[in-house]
Scaffold this active site. Sequence first.
Site, short mmCIF file in Angstrom:
data_model
loop_
_atom_site.label_atom_id
_atom_site.label_comp_id
_atom_site.label_asym_id
_atom_site.label_seq_id
_atom_site.Cartn_x
_atom_site.Cartn_y
_atom_site.Cartn_z
N ASP A 58 0.83 -1.22 0.00
CA ASP A 58 0.00 0.00 0.00
C ASP A 58 0.86 1.26 0.00
O ASP A 58 2.07 1.22 0.27
CB ASP A 58 -0.90 -0.03 1.25
CG ASP A 58 -2.28 0.55 0.98
OD1 ASP A 58 -2.39 1.44 0.12
OD2 ASP A 58 -3.24 0.13 1.65
N ASP A 86 -11.34 1.74 -2.57
CA ASP A 86 -11.86 1.29 -1.28
C ASP A 86 -13.38 1.35 -1.26
O ASP A 86 -13.99 1.06 -0.22
CB ASP A 86 -11.31 2.18 -0.15
CG ASP A 86 -9.88 1.83 0.20
OD1 ASP A 86 -9.43 0.74 -0.19
OD2 ASP A 86 -9.22 2.64 0.87
C1 GLA Z 1 -5.93 1.59 2.27
C2 GLA Z 1 -6.36 0.46 1.37
C3 GLA Z 1 -7.35 -0.41 2.07
C4 GLA Z 1 -6.77 -0.94 3.35
C5 GLA Z 1 -6.30 0.22 4.20
C6 GLA Z 1 -5.57 -0.28 5.42
O1 GLA Z 1 -6.95 2.48 2.48
O2 GLA Z 1 -6.88 0.95 0.17
O3 GLA Z 1 -7.76 -1.48 1.24
O4 GLA Z 1 -5.71 -1.80 3.05
O5 GLA Z 1 -5.44 1.07 3.49
O6 GLA Z 1 -5.12 0.75 6.20
#
Ligand code: GLA
Length: 709
Positions: A463, A528
């Site tokens: 990420d 998300d």
């Molecule tokens: C980001 C990602 C999510 C999740 C969060 C965790 O927002 O897009 O899918 O992994 O981080 O903190």
Amino acid sequence: MTGRGASGAGPAALDSPITAPSHLHLSGHGTSLILDLPDDGPPRWQYWGPKLRDGTAPRHSAEHSLPTFSLEHPVPCSLMPGFGLGWFGPSGLRAHRQGQHFTQSFATTQVTKDEAGTTATIVLADTVAEIEITIKLCIDPRTDVLTISTALSNLGQAPLDVDWLAAAVIVLPPMAARVRAFGGRHAAEWQVTEDEIGGAQWHRATNEGMTSHTAFPGAIVLTRTADAHQGLAFGAQLAWSGNHQQTINRLDDFRCQWMLGEAFAPGEVRLAPHATLRAPDVLAAVSRDGVNGVATKFHAAIRARGPGLGRSPRPVHLNTWEAMYFGHELSQLISLADAAADLGVERFVLDDGWFNGRDHDRRGLGDWHADKVKYPDGLSPLVRHVTSLGMQFGLWVEPEMVNPDSDLYRAHPDWVLRVAGRPDATARHQLVLDLSRSDVTDHLFTVLSDLLQSESISYLKWDHNRALTAAGNAAGTASYRQQIHCAYALLDRLRAAFPDVEIEACAAGGGRIDAGISLRTHRFWPSDNLDALSRIPIQQGFLHFFPPERMGAHVGAAPAHATGRIQNIDFRAAVALQGHFGLELDPRQLTLSDRAALKRWISFYKAHRDILHADIRTGRADDGLVWHASGTADRWLLIVYRLSPPARAQAPRLPLPFAIRDADYELTLCHPHGGGALQRLGGDALAEIGITLPRMAAQSACIYLGTRA
Ligand code: GLA
């Protein structure tokens, strides 16, 4: 190989000279690129479009009707238009030596072409500015996609300040009319905009230090009559994960000059004597089959570029984020894994919340070892349990970041990007590590290697949850582009050490989706936002440039956490079928009937993933209908989504423009009723008349399997 020497510096040693006035013709299976090779400057874009026979293109005339008071020797747009010497449009290069040598004009010193006629390398030189530019043009015979690779060398004795170098200068024909581009925000990525290409410059850029949610580095240009399925369309995308910009300008002859490249920060690129600056590749595709035709070629190119593994059957995921957030508890995770395995899940991905002190997003980033309270015996008990159930184990990491509240930051407060005298601007309470420091990347390589070696972890979700602000390095200069190159190098180093580990690229959802990082990662997380209604345009935007098996598509909870809207399990699952299928919910919370339905959908995905991850076509129909077809000429799935309530008593018939006209098809309705041959239809009737859809409520889907009879 053929070649052409030209006036000016540089080697002219080539096998067979092309007689002047000459041109360069490259072809793929469906595309031709023709460049004029004038004696007095760089090659000029003459034609890029559907394939032409060699030698059939008209020679470009140098005669123009000049407006009064023009330059006696006007400078036309070229493959690398320089600054200040008669070309008045946007330049492909803006560079200087501390304010001196601010003009450029190039001569062609070498043109080489391979035997197959698919690849050419053009060397341009400016002996006054002491700059050489090499542009490689390659139409991949497998995919028909043109890759443009540009490199600039400083031949002088003093450093060269480069403010802008176009990775590609593309010229489109006058009928280029509209540009479709994508951007948005966190949880609303890939929103489409379509602009007329008028007299003013069209410009899209980001300075966020990442590909960004706000502007995807690529676009599709449509001619006046082109649509999703037919008509001439052009696409280009920059293979780069950092700052970028693209412009389109209508030229005096009504053609359009399209430039894509990195956007440099002030002073960021100061090229040492004899050093070379490589621009990111640009992938460019042209098709007579409209937007879908361009997308199909991009999918083939992204698949051909690697990184491999990504086309093996894509396992069903369960990602723990929305089921658990930071509240990890071993017994709960074990029972979640049991429930996942029972549904048929094949890969269990432990998301954020597992590492030292990570009870919320204000702490822990940088301390990549299991939290002692949540995992007293480390991750092993959970990993062993997951793998004993026959699932692969995946782990979330965010290596480029650090929370100020972490052991790593307390030990190395100087390891972050910052500019002296400026405040550290946090986003999601985190700062960005300075990857240009080898002690930082060595540390990250070691901690990640230790994790991968000590546990049976075959997947990383990688990420990157914030934009870069004052990205200064220890020398106090801008380090945005170096940050990306060093992130690429870290990924490459890890991949070389652990070639079987797959990596998912995520950046607060879809903030880092591009053809640069796709060389090193196997899957993207597009958003998300798991609301199925929101997800359809997000996924359809993504699919303009990247193939479906690279697109994480999860069934989320109801109500959706991002929007609060409720959709039934069938609609949510049918939307997730567009990509690499997974779950991001707690199956233990589902009703018995929803759980049974989800189990059926997982089996359905497994039975059809070969054709779900093949060629795709997408389209829209009146009355709130959107469709997605995937498969081969002989066997395909058609998913029709109804987004809004029907406006009339009956749905419109749905023509299927991809049907092969002289083929016969057997159509089976798989959902909602399931099973049974519905009807046999000719491809011509399918394409012209279309199918009659069953009655559908808003936010529902129906699915047909078409097989060639
Ligand atoms: C980001 C990602 C999510 C999740 C969060 C965790 O927002 O897009 O899918 O992994 O981080 O903190």
